[in-house]
Design an enzyme around this catalytic site. Sequence first.
Site, short mmCIF file in Angstrom:
data_model
loop_
_atom_site.label_atom_id
_atom_site.label_comp_id
_atom_site.label_asym_id
_atom_site.label_seq_id
_atom_site.Cartn_x
_atom_site.Cartn_y
_atom_site.Cartn_z
N GLY A 175 0.83 -1.19 0.00
CA GLY A 175 0.00 0.00 0.00
C GLY A 175 0.86 1.25 0.00
N CYS A 176 0.31 2.37 -0.44
CA CYS A 176 1.08 3.60 -0.54
C CYS A 176 1.50 4.12 0.82
CB CYS A 176 0.30 4.65 -1.32
SG CYS A 176 -1.39 4.93 -0.73
#
Length: 317
Positions: free
Chosen positions: A127-128
């Site tokens: 995930g970012c």
Amino acid sequence: MVAEVLADVLAAKVFIDGEAGTTGLLIRELLGARRDVEIVSIDPARRKDAAAKKDLLAGVDLTILCLPDDAAKESAALVASLGSRAPKVLDASTAHRVAPGWAYGFPELAEGQADQIRAAQFVANPGCYATGAIALIRPLVDAGLLPPDFPVTINAVSGYSGGGKSMIAEYEARTAPDFEIYGLGLEHKHMPEIQHYGRLSRRAIFVPSVADFRQGMLVSIPLHLDTLPGKPTGADIEAVLGKRYADGSFVRVVPAAEVAGERGKLEAESLNDTNQMELRVHANEKHRHAVLIAKLDNLGKGASRAAVQNMELMLGL
């Protein structure tokens, strides 16, 4: 000319499952200019035809899943049913980031992680927010500077493109607020991977937010230095991070002199359209405070460009 012909003949076949989403569209754009990759697509009319998708998957080298979690699980199961004909799988959803049998697609995580990705059939793209948080936390835990049960707080702001098509439409139509904190139920979907790969035994408090800029991200972690074992300085923390990311390929630790030159300010967008991430230690030794900050493009190192980096490792490109 001979080299170009060989490149076309040897091009790896890649199927982007869910290429119409924000992440999938950028991956397709990035791969479209390459000679060593051939993008294979399914007839839109047969997109939900399991038999058609199964036949397509059996003929590609790798599939990238840019799907909602449940659909990603279905596609991964379909791949597994192919046995020896199964392609490699790179999942950009949240579905498999802490699942057994899946390698975590953050090559800079630790020594040997890139080799795990190269050897794996199933890889979960991070995930970012998790990419920035884990990049800051994991080296400190490994070095003993940050206890696994330390009460970590993570604050972050992302460009609105991280919210997908509906959020993008709201911001571009000027119907969304300029800034908002969200996830206040404290159940953000990135928390399991942050805790697992950050090697934290205590769940961190994570407060994400979104602002009126399209791309870019800042992830920050405040610390009272005197509450840490050995009472480290900001320079000690910078040294640990610098050692972990010494190769400087895609993750760079910004030196203290450069940080000081920024005069206590940091914007979020200068790494947009790259696969780079910068880590900073802002320390005040008088007050024994520090703020650790990761800067990245939420669609770059935080999503699509990280996926391309993982694809290259998985296919030996």
